[in-house]
Design an enzyme around this catalytic site. Sequence first.
Site, PDB file in Angstrom:
ATOM      1  N   GLY A  73      55.201   9.241  44.496  1.00  0.00           N
ATOM      2  CA  GLY A  73      54.153   8.533  45.213  1.00  0.00           C
ATOM      3  C   GLY A  73      54.650   8.302  46.619  1.00  0.00           C
ATOM      4  O   GLY A  73      55.511   9.039  47.106  1.00  0.00           O
ATOM      5  N   GLU A  74      54.138   7.291  47.279  1.00  0.00           N
ATOM      6  CA  GLU A  74      54.641   6.936  48.603  1.00  0.00           C
ATOM      7  C   GLU A  74      55.614   5.775  48.453  1.00  0.00           C
ATOM      8  O   GLU A  74      55.218   4.677  48.071  1.00  0.00           O
ATOM      9  CB  GLU A  74      53.488   6.563  49.541  1.00  0.00           C
ATOM     10  CG  GLU A  74      52.910   7.768  50.252  1.00  0.00           C
ATOM     11  CD  GLU A  74      53.971   8.613  50.939  1.00  0.00           C
ATOM     12  OE1 GLU A  74      54.013   9.834  50.665  1.00  0.00           O
ATOM     13  OE2 GLU A  74      54.789   8.069  51.706  1.00  0.00           O
ATOM     14  N   SER A  75      56.880   6.003  48.785  1.00  0.00           N
ATOM     15  CA  SER A  75      57.896   4.976  48.529  1.00  0.00           C
ATOM     16  C   SER A  75      57.609   3.709  49.329  1.00  0.00           C
ATOM     17  O   SER A  75      57.860   2.599  48.843  1.00  0.00           O
ATOM     18  CB  SER A  75      59.296   5.509  48.841  1.00  0.00           C
ATOM     19  OG  SER A  75      59.430   5.800  50.216  1.00  0.00           O
ATOM     20  N   CYS A 105      61.479  11.577  43.043  1.00  0.00           N
ATOM     21  CA  CYS A 105      61.037  11.590  44.447  1.00  0.00           C
ATOM     22  C   CYS A 105      60.979  10.167  45.019  1.00  0.00           C
ATOM     23  O   CYS A 105      62.017   9.603  45.307  1.00  0.00           O
ATOM     24  CB  CYS A 105      59.711  12.328  44.578  1.00  0.00           C
ATOM     25  SG  CYS A 105      59.307  12.788  46.272  1.00  0.00           S
ATOM     26  N   ARG A 134      64.781  10.053  53.333  1.00  0.00           N
ATOM     27  CA  ARG A 134      63.377  10.276  52.989  1.00  0.00           C
ATOM     28  C   ARG A 134      62.828  11.513  53.716  1.00  0.00           C
ATOM     29  O   ARG A 134      63.243  11.810  54.826  1.00  0.00           O
ATOM     30  CB  ARG A 134      62.527   9.054  53.370  1.00  0.00           C
ATOM     31  CG  ARG A 134      62.923   7.793  52.629  1.00  0.00           C
ATOM     32  CD  ARG A 134      61.998   6.640  52.990  1.00  0.00           C
ATOM     33  NE  ARG A 134      61.871   6.489  54.428  1.00  0.00           N
ATOM     34  CZ  ARG A 134      60.729   6.212  55.048  1.00  0.00           C
ATOM     35  NH1 ARG A 134      59.619   6.055  54.371  1.00  0.00           N
ATOM     36  NH2 ARG A 134      60.707   6.092  56.351  1.00  0.00           N
ATOM     37  N   ILE A 163      58.034  17.918  46.855  1.00  0.00           N
ATOM     38  CA  ILE A 163      56.896  17.577  47.710  1.00  0.00           C
ATOM     39  C   ILE A 163      57.322  16.507  48.714  1.00  0.00           C
ATOM     40  O   ILE A 163      57.627  15.377  48.325  1.00  0.00           O
ATOM     41  CB  ILE A 163      55.711  17.099  46.842  1.00  0.00           C
ATOM     42  CG1 ILE A 163      55.234  18.270  45.977  1.00  0.00           C
ATOM     43  CG2 ILE A 163      54.575  16.573  47.721  1.00  0.00           C
ATOM     44  CD1 ILE A 163      54.151  17.947  45.019  1.00  0.00           C
ATOM     45  N   ARG A 164      57.383  16.887  49.989  1.00  0.00           N
ATOM     46  CA  ARG A 164      57.872  15.956  51.020  1.00  0.00           C
ATOM     47  C   ARG A 164      59.100  15.203  50.481  1.00  0.00           C
ATOM     48  O   ARG A 164      59.220  13.991  50.601  1.00  0.00           O
ATOM     49  CB  ARG A 164      56.766  14.970  51.426  1.00  0.00           C
ATOM     50  CG  ARG A 164      55.681  15.611  52.298  1.00  0.00           C
ATOM     51  CD  ARG A 164      54.496  14.664  52.531  1.00  0.00           C
ATOM     52  NE  ARG A 164      54.889  13.327  52.909  1.00  0.00           N
ATOM     53  CZ  ARG A 164      55.007  12.892  54.174  1.00  0.00           C
ATOM     54  NH1 ARG A 164      54.726  13.673  55.171  1.00  0.00           N
ATOM     55  NH2 ARG A 164      55.386  11.660  54.419  1.00  0.00           N
ATOM     56  N   HIS A 201      59.919  16.824  41.033  1.00  0.00           N
ATOM     57  CA  HIS A 201      58.914  16.192  40.166  1.00  0.00           C
ATOM     58  C   HIS A 201      58.839  16.859  38.798  1.00  0.00           C
ATOM     59  O   HIS A 201      57.972  17.710  38.573  1.00  0.00           O
ATOM     60  CB  HIS A 201      57.541  16.279  40.826  1.00  0.00           C
ATOM     61  CG  HIS A 201      57.394  15.461  42.061  1.00  0.00           C
ATOM     62  ND1 HIS A 201      57.150  14.106  42.036  1.00  0.00           N
ATOM     63  CD2 HIS A 201      57.458  15.800  43.369  1.00  0.00           C
ATOM     64  CE1 HIS A 201      57.060  13.644  43.266  1.00  0.00           C
ATOM     65  NE2 HIS A 201      57.250  14.649  44.103  1.00  0.00           N
ATOM     66  N   GLU A 203      57.570  15.799  36.252  1.00  0.00           N
ATOM     67  CA  GLU A 203      56.296  15.447  35.621  1.00  0.00           C
ATOM     68  C   GLU A 203      55.174  16.414  35.999  1.00  0.00           C
ATOM     69  O   GLU A 203      54.115  16.393  35.385  1.00  0.00           O
ATOM     70  CB  GLU A 203      55.914  14.002  35.985  1.00  0.00           C
ATOM     71  CG  GLU A 203      55.485  13.760  37.431  1.00  0.00           C
ATOM     72  CD  GLU A 203      56.635  13.604  38.432  1.00  0.00           C
ATOM     73  OE1 GLU A 203      57.795  13.908  38.062  1.00  0.00           O
ATOM     74  OE2 GLU A 203      56.377  13.188  39.580  1.00  0.00           O
TER      75      GLU A 203
END
Lengths: 222, 306
Positions: A73-75, A105, A134, A163-164, A201, A203
């Site tokens: 997600g977005e940390s 992530c 990050r 992903i990023r 990821h 998942e």
Amino acid sequence: MVTGSAAQGSAAQGSAAKASAVTSQAMPPVGVLALQGDVAEHLRALRDSGVRPVAVRRPEELDRVDGLVIPGGESTTIWKLIEVFGLAEQLRKRVADGMPAFGSCAGMILLADQICDPASGQQALGGIDITVRRNAFGRQVDSFERDLDVRGIAGGPYRAVFIRAPWVEAVGPGVDVLAIEPGTSRIVAVRQGPVLATAFHPELTPDRRVHQMFVEIVRERS
Amino acid sequence: MSVSDSPEGTSGAAQKGTSRVKRGMADMLKGGVIMDVVTPDQAKIAEDAGAVAVMALERVPADIRAQGGVARMSDPDMIDSIIAAVSIPVMAKCRIGHFVEAQVLQAIGVDYIDESEVLTPADEAHHVDKWEFTVPFVCGATNLGEALRRLTEGAAMIRSKGEAGTGNVVEATRHMRAIRGEIRRLSGLSADELFTAAKELQAPYELVAEVAAAAKLPVVLFTAGGIATPADAAMMMQLGADGVFVGSGIFKSGDPAARAAAIVKATTFHDDPDVVAKVSRGLGEPMVGINLDDLAPQQRYAGRGW
């Protein structure tokens, strides 16, 4: 999607009280921090791996799980929600007390002891003696998937989706490095005791071997 | 530092721009709020409030409505300044069918492109061929057929259109209910009925059958267009959205920072009325809305695209 997962999580908790004596050994409850991110994918991966997945958004829900996944997600967003909804202290305490935890992530960033480039106000939750950077691999156009060898996982290469993604800049003496991006020195999977973290990821792919590794850690500790 | 300096000639080389990488990026935004911003300062306010991403644009939809004229892709300098200001993903809009604006946005390094009906369409017959790009696309839809046609063109994320810049949630509700209702209807159809459904939806049979079997889209579904309050956001989440876009609703309100943070919290705890009630207090004036009956047909953006 989160609605369904959350509802399933609480339903599972309700029946858990009655059935716990029978099933706690076979089906330990494992939480997924459900504040933001790909919660549903982790819940599904845990279900496939033979544990009872529980969505966790409140301190009392955190009390009832034997292990916790912090999803992608977005940390920065997840950290703010942890702070606002009063979860930080108890998360730190449970991880310090030895609760198994797995972060992918954003989850890796949150479980790191050090973030080398935090956003304003962003703190590390801590739990694993690493320093993360990050968005280290770049922006979304630089996101990629590739095969990796992951130590402790048998059966050939693991298809890893980045992903990023962050990477691990430095590891402390007690940390096992489980994966390095081929052809580079970039550390992308680590473990320290009962805490596991991946920059990628697991998942997002149907391969459940990383979640099974985490479930083994939970079973050993519960 | 980018991956371009990593040795890709090694065995099992990195693959960029795969469907898994594009759709997976949208998975990371789930449960979150994506906010329209027009300056680096607004982008910082959005990030500090807990936005999962920002949409960089020159004018919010309410101002595009008020000022009129042709609405185009934003100035690359302006997008760069927003990319420099925040660490969360930055999205930007291109006009429907304007594949060169999309090429420019990819070259700048935006994280997601919104091929958006809020801008003036550049092509009245064709949307962008989104398979040609490494950067992922989100597209608007008012119904399931439209969503599936966008997926066929390579969109990696769908948002219900709503009616942008109105502060009126009624169209977002209509489109969200339409998409979700049509998916529910599909999942009850027999195999032979799915052929006819595909024809009616004007979408490929394989995709229609996939959605029917899964009872969901194969990509993330956000909602957009008219969300102005924490309760609006929570309602969209309860209607089945994976997350929300808020455009004019934040920076056209009395206290943007407080409202942005409140909408983030209400999105996470959308099913807990106590939390939604708590965060709804003391937010100051919401944006002034527009009744849809007061909009002439040509002022409706949702009809753009097909």
